[in-house]
Design a protein around this motif. Structure first.
Motif, short mmCIF file in Angstrom:
data_model
loop_
_atom_site.label_atom_id
_atom_site.label_comp_id
_atom_site.label_asym_id
_atom_site.label_seq_id
_atom_site.Cartn_x
_atom_site.Cartn_y
_atom_site.Cartn_z
N TRP A 155 -26.24 36.02 -2.67
CA TRP A 155 -26.58 35.33 -1.49
C TRP A 155 -27.88 34.37 -1.48
O TRP A 155 -27.64 33.19 -0.84
CB TRP A 155 -26.78 36.30 -0.40
N SER A 156 -28.82 34.84 -2.13
CA SER A 156 -30.00 33.80 -1.98
C SER A 156 -29.77 32.65 -2.90
O SER A 156 -30.35 31.34 -2.42
CB SER A 156 -31.16 34.56 -2.44
N THR A 157 -29.10 32.75 -3.83
CA THR A 157 -28.62 31.56 -4.60
C THR A 157 -27.68 30.63 -3.93
O THR A 157 -28.23 29.22 -3.96
CB THR A 157 -28.10 32.11 -6.03
N MET A 182 -29.23 24.55 0.90
CA MET A 182 -30.61 23.97 1.31
C MET A 182 -30.58 22.74 0.64
O MET A 182 -31.33 22.01 1.16
CB MET A 182 -31.40 25.06 1.51
N ASN A 183 -30.45 22.69 -0.63
CA ASN A 183 -30.48 21.71 -1.37
C ASN A 183 -29.66 20.43 -0.93
O ASN A 183 -30.30 19.10 -0.89
CB ASN A 183 -30.48 21.90 -2.74
N ARG A 184 -28.48 20.70 -0.47
CA ARG A 184 -27.55 19.72 -0.07
C ARG A 184 -28.03 19.07 1.19
O ARG A 184 -28.04 18.10 1.43
CB ARG A 184 -26.24 20.49 -0.02
N ASP A 239 -31.68 37.12 6.17
CA ASP A 239 -33.12 37.26 5.40
C ASP A 239 -32.94 36.59 3.85
O ASP A 239 -33.83 36.01 3.64
CB ASP A 239 -33.29 38.74 5.12
N ALA A 240 -31.84 36.69 3.34
CA ALA A 240 -31.35 35.76 2.03
C ALA A 240 -31.66 34.24 2.30
O ALA A 240 -31.97 33.54 1.36
CB ALA A 240 -30.00 36.17 1.69
N VAL A 241 -31.32 33.95 3.38
CA VAL A 241 -31.54 32.55 3.71
C VAL A 241 -32.80 32.00 3.96
O VAL A 241 -33.21 31.07 3.64
CB VAL A 241 -30.53 31.93 5.07
N LEU A 242 -33.50 32.90 4.56
CA LEU A 242 -34.96 32.63 5.05
C LEU A 242 -35.84 32.76 3.78
O LEU A 242 -36.95 32.14 3.69
CB LEU A 242 -35.49 33.63 6.16
N ASN A 243 -35.05 33.58 3.08
CA ASN A 243 -36.02 33.55 1.76
C ASN A 243 -35.09 33.15 0.30
O ASN A 243 -34.96 33.66 -0.77
CB ASN A 243 -36.27 35.05 1.35
N TYR A 244 -34.41 32.09 0.52
CA TYR A 244 -33.44 31.40 -0.49
C TYR A 244 -34.15 30.97 -1.53
O TYR A 244 -35.40 30.65 -1.81
CB TYR A 244 -32.94 30.24 0.06
N GLU A 245 -33.22 31.15 -2.60
CA GLU A 245 -33.54 30.93 -4.33
C GLU A 245 -33.89 29.45 -4.25
O GLU A 245 -33.11 28.49 -3.89
CB GLU A 245 -32.83 31.53 -5.14
#
Length: 356
Positions: free
Chosen positions: A238-240, A246-248, A306-312
């Motif tokens: 999820w976070s990956t 987010m990079n895109r 939460d995985a989005v808010l704390n994305y890798e």
């Protein structure tokens, strides 16, 4: 003359006998009707039976319902005791009740009166794509009519109240299990969902969303795409995946997320996305638009947000499913050349396994 008098005497005697009998019999009948310790259950002592009392029901309606459902065997005794115990009008509370065969009539009415024995039902909102699907799933165990509730939720009144649009209102409906009263009203149910939303969005989470440049709706929308890419089996990704998207976004690239193509085409269950599916001009097709779609493409678990808010943090901008199918996970890449190799390997596996 004597015969007439004799017949009259016999008649008067019979009437007197009936009167005397009635004098003694009526209290017995009355006592039977008002016998609070009488068990009138038609189900066994060790059995239980569900009863759903609709909104607006009267005591008479409940008596008929209990008899129709084969739960009681003497409606008159129920009604007599119900009247004595003031079970009518506002004391008839709609809802779901579980009646026990060992109860006597007094206990039965006590459990029904003012909703004392009312129990909650449960429903889930996971594994659905649209607000209509979510509500359809919810109302299967509720008194609310699905179409009526959809119209209510999408009304200007509700959207204005919660500061939502038709595209974003689904953010209130987290993928989860809920419990509530079977006869819950549309207003109460919506407020239940909204209260969960308010509890989740703590000051800390709002601050994290602002820090990464996303609104609460944006974070939920991105989480829904991540969720549909990974599901529960790939929760470790999820976070990956969130970091990749987010990079895109930061680079101004189109997300090119296949789940949004499924949503745009209304083809939620297809296993393979073809070029013909990518061509649809739709506000949710991220091969067509740049950035996030107007709202979530499904209900989503709070943990994915939460995985989005704390994305890798990484440099991946491409991903492709690994050969072996959905549960095998994804291959991630930072360059188009690396991504092409991953993609060709996956397509070869699809063709070899005749996946359409």
């Amino acid at each position: 003359m004597a015969g007439k008098m004799m017949r009259r005497g016999v008649l008067l005697g019979l009437l007197a006998l009936i009167g005397v009998g009635g004098y003694y019999i009526y209290p017995i009948i009355k006592a039977k009707l008002y016998a609070e310790n009488v068990n009138i259950m038609a189900i066994g002592e060790d059995e239980k039976a569900p009863v759903f009392i609709p909104t607006g029901s009267t005591m008479e309606d409940v008596a008929n319902l209990l008899e129709k459902e084969g739960i009681i065997n003497d409606k008159d005794i129920f009604k007599s005791n119900a009247a004595k115990m003031n079970y009518d009008g506002g004391n008839v509370v709609p809802g779901f009740y579980m009646v026990e065969g060992k109860w006597n009539v007094k206990k039965l009415i006590q459990e029904l009166r003012i909703g004392r024995g009312r129990q909650e039902v449960s429903f889930r909102t996971d594994d659905v794509w649209t607000i209509e699907q979510a509500i359809g799933k919810m109302t299967k165990t509720l008194e609310l009519d699905s179409a009526t509730y959809v119209n209510y939720v999408l009304s200007d009144e509700v959207l204005d109240k919660y500061g939502m649009s038709k595209a974003s209102i689904i953010t209130l409906f987290y993928a989860n299990k809920y419990q509530c009263d079977w006869a819950i009203s549309a207003e109460e149910l919506t407020e239940l969902m909204a209260s969960k939303y308010r509890v989740f969005w703590t000051a800390d989470r709002k601050a994290k969303a602002k820090e990464i440049g996303l609104s609460q709706t944006d974070a939920t929308t991105l989480a829904s795409i991540v969720y549909r890419e990974c599901g529960n089996k790939l929760s470790n990704e999820w976070s990956t995946v969130a970091g990749l998207y987010m990079n895109r976004i930061k680079k101004g690239m189109k997300l090119q997320a296949d789940p949004t193509v499924k949503y745009a085409n209304g083809l939620f269950d297809i296993n393979r996305v073809y070029n013909k599916h990518l061509k649809i001009e739709h506000p949710y097709n991220t091969y067509h638009i740049t950035g996030l779609p107007p709202g979530p493409i499904s209900t989503v678990k709070e943990a994915v947000i939460d995985a989005v808010l704390n994305y890798e943090k990484h440099n991946y901008i491409f991903m492709c499913a690994k050969p072996g199918g959905y549960s095998a996970g994804h291959n991630f890449a930072a360059t188009s050349a690396e991504h092409s190799r991953n993609r060709n390997a996956y397509i070869a596996w699809q063709n070899a396994n005749n996946i359409k």
